[in-house]
Design a protein around this motif. Structure first.
Motif, PDB file in Angstrom:
ATOM      1  N   SER A  49     -39.115 -13.875   2.876  1.00 64.14           N
ATOM      2  CA  SER A  49     -38.657 -12.626   3.466  1.00 64.14           C
ATOM      3  C   SER A  49     -38.587 -12.842   4.990  1.00 64.14           C
ATOM      4  CB  SER A  49     -39.698 -11.622   3.071  1.00 64.14           C
ATOM      5  OG  SER A  49     -39.261 -10.475   3.746  1.00 64.14           O
ATOM      6  N   ALA A  50     -37.601 -12.970   5.486  1.00 63.33           N
ATOM      7  CA  ALA A  50     -37.290 -12.834   7.125  1.00 63.33           C
ATOM      8  C   ALA A  50     -38.016 -11.724   7.588  1.00 63.33           C
ATOM      9  CB  ALA A  50     -36.111 -13.067   7.557  1.00 63.33           C
ATOM     10  N   GLY A  71     -24.793 -12.174   4.400  1.00 66.81           N
ATOM     11  CA  GLY A  71     -25.720 -10.985   4.152  1.00 66.81           C
ATOM     12  C   GLY A  71     -26.968 -11.626   3.590  1.00 66.81           C
ATOM     13  N   ALA A  72     -26.981 -12.727   3.238  1.00 72.87           N
ATOM     14  CA  ALA A  72     -28.196 -13.428   2.458  1.00 72.87           C
ATOM     15  C   ALA A  72     -29.382 -13.300   3.230  1.00 72.87           C
ATOM     16  CB  ALA A  72     -27.726 -14.772   1.932  1.00 72.87           C
ATOM     17  N   GLY A  73     -29.095 -13.404   4.699  1.00 72.87           N
ATOM     18  CA  GLY A  73     -30.314 -13.502   5.593  1.00 72.87           C
ATOM     19  C   GLY A  73     -30.528 -14.697   6.330  1.00 72.87           C
ATOM     20  N   ILE A 114     -34.361  -8.134  12.889  1.00 71.98           N
ATOM     21  CA  ILE A 114     -33.579  -7.114  13.349  1.00 71.98           C
ATOM     22  C   ILE A 114     -32.718  -6.490  12.112  1.00 71.98           C
ATOM     23  CG2 ILE A 114     -31.785  -6.413  14.596  1.00 71.98           C
ATOM     24  CD1 ILE A 114     -32.053  -8.892  16.430  1.00 71.98           C
ATOM     25  N   GLU A 115     -33.256  -5.187  11.916  1.00 72.58           N
ATOM     26  CA  GLU A 115     -32.835  -4.647  10.948  1.00 72.58           C
ATOM     27  C   GLU A 115     -31.128  -4.637  10.491  1.00 72.58           C
ATOM     28  OE1 GLU A 115     -33.974  -2.931   7.362  1.00 72.58           O
ATOM     29  OE2 GLU A 115     -35.343  -3.099   8.940  1.00 72.58           O
ATOM     30  N   PHE A 116     -30.505  -4.376  11.652  1.00 72.75           N
ATOM     31  CA  PHE A 116     -29.001  -4.332  11.721  1.00 72.75           C
ATOM     32  C   PHE A 116     -28.378  -5.816  12.508  1.00 72.75           C
ATOM     33  CE2 PHE A 116     -30.508  -0.254  11.247  1.00 72.75           C
ATOM     34  CZ  PHE A 116     -30.071   0.251  10.279  1.00 72.75           C
ATOM     35  N   GLN A 117     -28.897  -6.881  11.829  1.00 75.36           N
ATOM     36  CA  GLN A 117     -28.716  -8.240  12.431  1.00 75.36           C
ATOM     37  C   GLN A 117     -27.083  -8.175  12.087  1.00 75.36           C
ATOM     38  OE1 GLN A 117     -30.431 -10.855  13.648  1.00 75.36           O
ATOM     39  NE2 GLN A 117     -28.294 -11.854  13.930  1.00 75.36           N
ATOM     40  N   GLU A 118     -26.237  -8.808  13.648  1.00 76.70           N
ATOM     41  CA  GLU A 118     -24.862  -8.643  13.564  1.00 76.70           C
ATOM     42  C   GLU A 118     -24.484  -9.884  12.715  1.00 76.70           C
ATOM     43  OE1 GLU A 118     -23.048  -8.193  17.340  1.00 76.70           O
ATOM     44  OE2 GLU A 118     -24.477  -6.633  17.746  1.00 76.70           O
ATOM     45  N   SER A 149     -31.298 -14.022   9.935  1.00 72.31           N
ATOM     46  CA  SER A 149     -32.573 -13.404  10.137  1.00 72.31           C
ATOM     47  C   SER A 149     -33.998 -14.602   9.854  1.00 72.31           C
ATOM     48  CB  SER A 149     -32.744 -12.266   9.031  1.00 72.31           C
ATOM     49  OG  SER A 149     -31.978 -11.173   9.053  1.00 72.31           O
ATOM     50  N   ASP A 187     -39.187  -9.268  -0.075  1.00 72.91           N
ATOM     51  CA  ASP A 187     -40.045  -7.820   0.065  1.00 72.91           C
ATOM     52  C   ASP A 187     -39.330  -6.942  -0.823  1.00 72.91           C
ATOM     53  OD1 ASP A 187     -37.916  -6.554   2.490  1.00 72.91           O
ATOM     54  OD2 ASP A 187     -37.858  -8.685   2.319  1.00 72.91           O
ATOM     55  N   LEU A 188     -38.176  -7.085  -1.162  1.00 75.08           N
ATOM     56  CA  LEU A 188     -37.210  -6.188  -2.156  1.00 75.08           C
ATOM     57  C   LEU A 188     -37.631  -6.287  -3.733  1.00 75.08           C
ATOM     58  CD1 LEU A 188     -33.928  -6.026  -0.145  1.00 75.08           C
ATOM     59  CD2 LEU A 188     -36.130  -4.505   0.124  1.00 75.08           C
ATOM     60  N   THR A 241     -22.440 -13.218  11.895  1.00 69.81           N
ATOM     61  CA  THR A 241     -22.484 -14.541  12.844  1.00 69.81           C
ATOM     62  C   THR A 241     -21.084 -14.617  12.836  1.00 69.81           C
ATOM     63  OG1 THR A 241     -24.483 -15.213  11.954  1.00 69.81           O
ATOM     64  CG2 THR A 241     -23.265 -16.649  12.986  1.00 69.81           C
ATOM     65  N   LYS A 284     -35.372 -12.096   0.826  1.00 75.61           N
ATOM     66  CA  LYS A 284     -35.559 -10.664   0.623  1.00 75.61           C
ATOM     67  C   LYS A 284     -36.494 -10.463  -0.301  1.00 75.61           C
ATOM     68  CE  LYS A 284     -30.926  -9.622   2.598  1.00 75.61           C
ATOM     69  NZ  LYS A 284     -29.772  -8.749   2.582  1.00 75.61           N
TER      70      LYS A 284
HETATM   71  P1  GDP Z   1     -26.452 -13.634   7.139  1.00 77.80           P
HETATM   72  O1  GDP Z   1     -24.980 -13.033   6.961  1.00 77.80           O
HETATM   73  O2  GDP Z   1     -26.742 -14.658   5.878  1.00 77.80           O
HETATM   74  O3  GDP Z   1     -26.851 -14.312   8.360  1.00 77.80           O
HETATM   75  O4  GDP Z   1     -27.526 -12.364   7.155  1.00 77.80           O
HETATM   76  P2  GDP Z   1     -28.272 -11.497   8.131  1.00 77.80           P
HETATM   77  O5  GDP Z   1     -29.309 -12.401   8.698  1.00 77.80           O
HETATM   78  O6  GDP Z   1     -27.247 -11.227   8.886  1.00 77.80           O
HETATM   79  O7  GDP Z   1     -28.872 -10.217   7.251  1.00 77.80           O
HETATM   80  C1  GDP Z   1     -28.125  -9.542   6.578  1.00 77.80           C
HETATM   81  C2  GDP Z   1     -28.903  -8.278   6.366  1.00 77.80           C
HETATM   82  O8  GDP Z   1     -29.952  -8.479   5.573  1.00 77.80           O
HETATM   83  C3  GDP Z   1     -29.348  -7.471   7.557  1.00 77.80           C
HETATM   84  O9  GDP Z   1     -29.112  -6.207   7.708  1.00 77.80           O
HETATM   85  C4  GDP Z   1     -30.821  -7.964   7.545  1.00 77.80           C
HETATM   86  O10 GDP Z   1     -31.641  -6.835   8.519  1.00 77.80           O
HETATM   87  C5  GDP Z   1     -31.177  -8.051   6.150  1.00 77.80           C
HETATM   88  N1  GDP Z   1     -32.206  -8.727   5.852  1.00 77.80           N
HETATM   89  C6  GDP Z   1     -32.363 -10.261   6.014  1.00 77.80           C
HETATM   90  N2  GDP Z   1     -33.578 -10.606   5.751  1.00 77.80           N
HETATM   91  C7  GDP Z   1     -34.042  -9.906   5.043  1.00 77.80           C
HETATM   92  C8  GDP Z   1     -35.182  -9.818   4.307  1.00 77.80           C
HETATM   93  O11 GDP Z   1     -35.972 -10.823   4.360  1.00 77.80           O
HETATM   94  N3  GDP Z   1     -35.424  -8.599   3.708  1.00 77.80           N
HETATM   95  C9  GDP Z   1     -34.635  -7.397   3.809  1.00 77.80           C
HETATM   96  N4  GDP Z   1     -35.143  -6.483   2.929  1.00 77.80           N
HETATM   97  N5  GDP Z   1     -33.744  -7.570   4.403  1.00 77.80           N
HETATM   98  C10 GDP Z   1     -33.238  -8.617   5.213  1.00 77.80           C
END
Ligand code: GDP
Ligand code: MG
Length: 166
Positions: free
Chosen positions: A145-146, A16-18, A32-36, A21, A122-123, A38, A120
């Motif tokens: 920020s992805a 969930g860290a991104g 993608i807002e709802f990235q699946e 993304s 942007d948050l 991995t 993130k």
């Molecule tokens: P991973 O598990 O580390 O690969 O994380 P993901 O890329 O799957 O991202 C997890 C969630 O965080 C997803 O819902 C993304 O849309 C969201 N997310 C990823 N990057 C960012 C970002 O830079 N800003 C925000 N606000 N959300 C993000």
């Protein structure tokens, strides 16, 4: 002429860290807002031109789940670079990032270029503790920020600049 460098790069960090993304933003310019989540790991490649070289990153995007932890060495072994990603709004993900740094310092390639990405941005902005931590541990830190496409290309570009020119 320019050198062509192939560089294995691994992304590590909490679920969930991104990580995915950041890769999607870097490789395809998308978010993608709802990235699946991995499963296992995913492979991508992308080339960056720096002054004197074309660096082709061979990118391993890992899952981050604890149950896949034993697979991680397969991805960071022989890697020229690692990006350890955490979510700047999530303290537990920062703690997890520090564990990855420790593991790489103990088991990784000693010449590995290590980047800490506070994602993130942007948050919420600014993590001074992460900057200090990175300095003390020989990594470089960037807030990314992805979603907003902030510092994503820059992150990979900074890594490309730091890779040894063999
Ligand atoms: P991973 O598990 O580390 O690969 O994380 P993901 O890329 O799957 O991202 C997890 C969630 O965080 C997803 O819902 C993304 O849309 C969201 N997310 C990823 N990057 C960012 C970002 O830079 N800003 C925000 N606000 N959300 C993000
Ligand atoms: Mg992922």
């Amino acid at each position: 002429g320019n050198k062509n460098i192939n560089a294995k790069l691994v992304l590590l960090g909490d679920v969930g860290a991104g990580k995915s993304s950041l890769v999607l933003r870097f490789v395809k310019g998308q978010f993608i807002e709802f990235q699946e989540s991995t499963i296992g790991a995913a492979f991508f490649s992308q080339t960056v031109a720096v002054n004197d070289a074309n660096v082709k990153f061979e990118i391993w995007d890992t899952a981050g789940q604890e149950r896949y932890h034993s697979l991680a060495p397969m991805y960071y072994r022989g890697a020229a670079a690692a990006i350890i990603v955490f979510d700047i709004t999530n303290q537990a993900s920062f703690d997890r990032a520090k564990k990855w740094v420790q593991e790489l310092q103990a088991q990784g390639n000693p010449n590995m270029v290590m980047a800490l990405a506070g994602n993130k941005s942007d948050l919420l902005d600014s993590r001074k503790d992460a900057q200090t931590y990175a300095q003390e541990n020989g990594l470089f830190f960037m807030e990314t920020s992805a979603k907003a496409a902030t510092n994503v290309n820059e992150l990979f570009y900074e890594i490309a600049k730091r890779l040894p020119r063999v």
